[in-house]
Design a protein around this motif. Structure first.
Motif, mmCIF file in Angstrom:
data_model
loop_
_atom_site.group_PDB
_atom_site.id
_atom_site.type_symbol
_atom_site.label_atom_id
_atom_site.label_comp_id
_atom_site.label_asym_id
_atom_site.label_seq_id
_atom_site.Cartn_x
_atom_site.Cartn_y
_atom_site.Cartn_z
ATOM 1 N N PRO A 452 36.477 37.677 43.333
ATOM 2 C CA PRO A 452 37.773 38.282 43.650
ATOM 3 C C PRO A 452 38.912 37.253 43.489
ATOM 4 N N ILE A 453 40.016 37.694 42.959
ATOM 5 C CA ILE A 453 41.234 36.883 42.829
ATOM 6 C C ILE A 453 42.346 37.607 43.572
ATOM 7 N N MET A 454 43.028 36.868 44.453
ATOM 8 C CA MET A 454 44.032 37.507 45.304
ATOM 9 C C MET A 454 45.344 36.732 45.219
ATOM 10 N N ILE A 455 46.451 37.467 45.055
ATOM 11 C CA ILE A 455 47.795 36.874 44.971
ATOM 12 C C ILE A 455 48.705 37.593 45.949
ATOM 13 N N ILE A 493 37.480 40.930 40.357
ATOM 14 C CA ILE A 493 38.328 41.841 41.115
ATOM 15 C C ILE A 493 39.686 41.160 41.298
ATOM 16 N N PHE A 494 40.750 41.873 41.013
ATOM 17 C CA PHE A 494 42.093 41.303 41.104
ATOM 18 C C PHE A 494 42.907 42.093 42.120
ATOM 19 N N LEU A 495 43.496 41.343 43.087
ATOM 20 C CA LEU A 495 44.338 41.968 44.113
ATOM 21 C C LEU A 495 45.696 41.266 44.146
ATOM 22 N N LYS A 496 46.776 42.053 44.152
ATOM 23 C CA LYS A 496 48.110 41.478 44.202
ATOM 24 C C LYS A 496 48.953 42.262 45.197
ATOM 25 N N PHE A 497 49.608 41.492 46.125
ATOM 26 C CA PHE A 497 50.486 42.105 47.126
ATOM 27 C C PHE A 497 51.911 41.618 46.864
#
Length: 560
Positions: A452-455, A493-497
């Motif tokens: 997972p990659i989260m920004i 998995i890519f997550l961006k907020f």
């Protein structure tokens, strides 16, 4: 101007009256003979009906030749009444019944293709009409038939403004025509040739030739030909001599009334409206509008009548007159039996319907509250307990070292939530830093195969987000991660907020197998959607990407 059409009508009458005897001979079909009787009396509506009845009888007897002949006659009658589309369709239907290898049928085949050419020309499909005229020439049986088709073909080239081709055809016809034995035909080609030369070159002096054609037509008392000459002369003088143009338009109008040609009356009135003084122009315009409306009404009525007759024909292919006498008693008994069965069946259906409806209403009233409660708590069990347990399972699977106490604590939290399942706020603990909560949630799904990659998961971003929205976001992300783990086979998995235009936007994507072209919103995804909409949020599935899943979620934020 419908000159060519009415020339064809004359040919049609000839074929209808003589070829019936010479080519197809008389028939025992009473409808067939009756149709020709009405045709000779010019009662075309009645003739159409009886040709249709005769056609059905011939179909029953497998007489293709006479079937085709009946259909051709029907097509011509439709054309005479201005039903060009209907006539075209009927003529095309006739082709399948006319065997081109039977020479005796060539007059009928010629008539059919010439009719197709004329109605197609009147529908302004000039190129297609030329092809039909060529087909008609193949099956022509006399020089006058060839001359008529060539003249019609040249007129199509004229409408297409291919004047050279039209002139070539007119000249060929002119060379082969006998001015003594076919004076009307001679006058027609002289007039048409002069007219098309004028259209090609407005400076061409066509008056002498046009007047010669008019004089011949007047001597022969050829009113249809005079009508054409007056129309051409009016056009010729329209830019040269307004008075002469007006004179010929007036002559055309009077002749059109004599020959009862409303189309030519309308054309003449159009010329008069342009050429007359203001006062007379208004008078002619009123006549034009009235006649045009009347003609439209009459032709629409005829089209509807022909369509209805043909519809009834397709629906009733047997001879009802003979069948009625033979089957009346049997039909009456069957009718009575069917009525009785129908009434019984209707009563039974109504009784069953009333009982089922009453039962369903009572059951709905009884079960409504129970169903609502079940749905409410089944949703909570899925979101809180099932996904919580799956998160723990994922962490066990993806952790190299097992933290027994940590796992027991997490299972105890799930247990507490399941025990208190009737309470509303089960999804988050306000005392825990939300950034850390999200990080731990995402981390629990990390493994050697899934990264997972989260920004954007920062304390500043979550600072002003309401707690109830945080709770929902936590469950939504957990559901998405579970769904990805179970079904997507994703490796990343890519997550961006981020906050954009006073909206919290969450971009979620993976490189798995995707949701497919048709998204099935079942179970988890349905709960995700429900939770998003409960917070007045928006959910977008990107269906364009070829691989993986891409979801955009946004929630409106209150102005600070």
């Amino acid at each position: 101007m419908k000159l060519n059409y009415y020339l064809f009508a004359l040919l049609f009458i000839s074929i209808s009256c003589t070829k019936k005897e010479a080519v197809l001979k008389k028939s025992d079909n009473k409808f067939y003979d009756k149709a020709y009787e009405f045709l000779e009396k010019k009662e075309k509506d009645s003739a159409f009906i009886y040709f249709n009845l005769a056609k059905n009888a011939f179909l029953k007897d497998n007489d293709s030749a006479r079937t085709g002949n009946c259909i051709v006659n029907m097509a011509v009658i439709q054309a005479e009444n201005g039903d060009y589309f209907g006539s075209q369709e009927t003529s095309l239907d006739a082709i399948q019944y006319l065997n081109v290898h039977e020479e005796k049928l060539h007059p009928v085949i010629y008539s059919n293709y010439n009719n197709l050419g004329i109605v197609t020309k009147n529908l302004k499909e000039y190129k297609r009409a030329i092809g039909f005229f060529d087909d008609a020439i193949k099956y022509s049986t006399s020089p006058i038939e060839i001359t008529t088709c060539l003249n019609n073909k040249a007129n199509c080239f004229r409408h297409l403004k291919k004047y050279d081709k039209a002139i070539t055809i007119y000249k060929a016809v002119f060379k082969n025509i006998d001015p003594q034995n076919d004076k009307k035909g001679y006058a027609r080609v002289v007039d048409n040739l002069a007219y098309v030369k004028f259209l090609q070159n407005p400076a061409y002096q066509a008056e002498t030739e046009m007047n010669l054609a008019l004089q011949i037509r007047e001597k022969e008392n050829d009113l249809w030909g005079q009508n054409a000459s007056q129309a051409h002369l009016s056009d010729y003088f329209s830019e040269k001599n307004a008075a002469k143009s007006l004179f010929h338009a007036q002559q055309m109008y009077e002749i059109a009334k004599k020959i009862d040609s409303p189309d030519d009356e309308i054309e003449a009135l159009q010329k008069l409206v342009k050429l007359e003084n203001l006062e007379n122009s208004k008078k002619y315009y009123s006549l034009y509008v009235s006649l045009n409306d009347s003609l439209t009404t009459v032709r629409n009525k005829a089209k509807n009548q022909f369509a209805l007759i043909q519809y009834e024909s397709e629906k009733n292919r047997v001879d009802f007159l003979d069948a009625k006498a033979q089957n009346i008693e049997k039909s009456y008994q069957v009718f009575k039996r069917n009525i009785a069965l129908g009434i019984s069946l209707l009563v039974l259906i109504l009784a069953v319907f009333w009982y089922q409806k009453r039962k369903k209403r009572l059951q709905q009233e009884k079960d409504f509250e129970v169903k609502s409660t079940v749905l409410k708590y089944s949703k909570k069990v899925h979101d809180v307990v099932s996904n919580g347990i799956y998160q723990v399972m994922s962490e066990i699977e993806n952790s190299s070292e097992l933290d027994k106490n940590g796992l027991l604590n997490k299972l105890e939290v799930v247990y507490e939530k399941s025990r208190d399942i009737s309470y509303e706020n089960l999804t988050g603990n306000p005392a825990i830093d939300f950034k850390l909560q999200i990080s731990n949630l995402v981390k629990s799904f990390s493994s050697k195969s899934v990264k997972p990659i989260m920004i954007g998961n920062e304390e500043e971003l979550w600072a002003d987000i309401p707690q109830n929205l945080k709770n929902e976001i936590s469950v939504i992300l957990q559901e998405l991660l579970v769904n990805t783990k179970k079904h997507s086979k994703a490796k990343k998995i890519f997550l961006k907020f981020e906050i954009i235009a006073n909206h919290l936007q969450i971009d979620y994507s993976d490189d798995g197998i995707g949701l497919g072209k048709t998204i099935q919103k079942k179970n988890g995804l349905q709960n995700v959607e429900t939770r998003i909409f409960s917070q007045k949020g928006n959910l977008i599935f990107d269906e364009i990407i070829e691989k993986g899943t891409k979801i955009t979620i946004s929630f409106p934020l209150k102005n600070g």
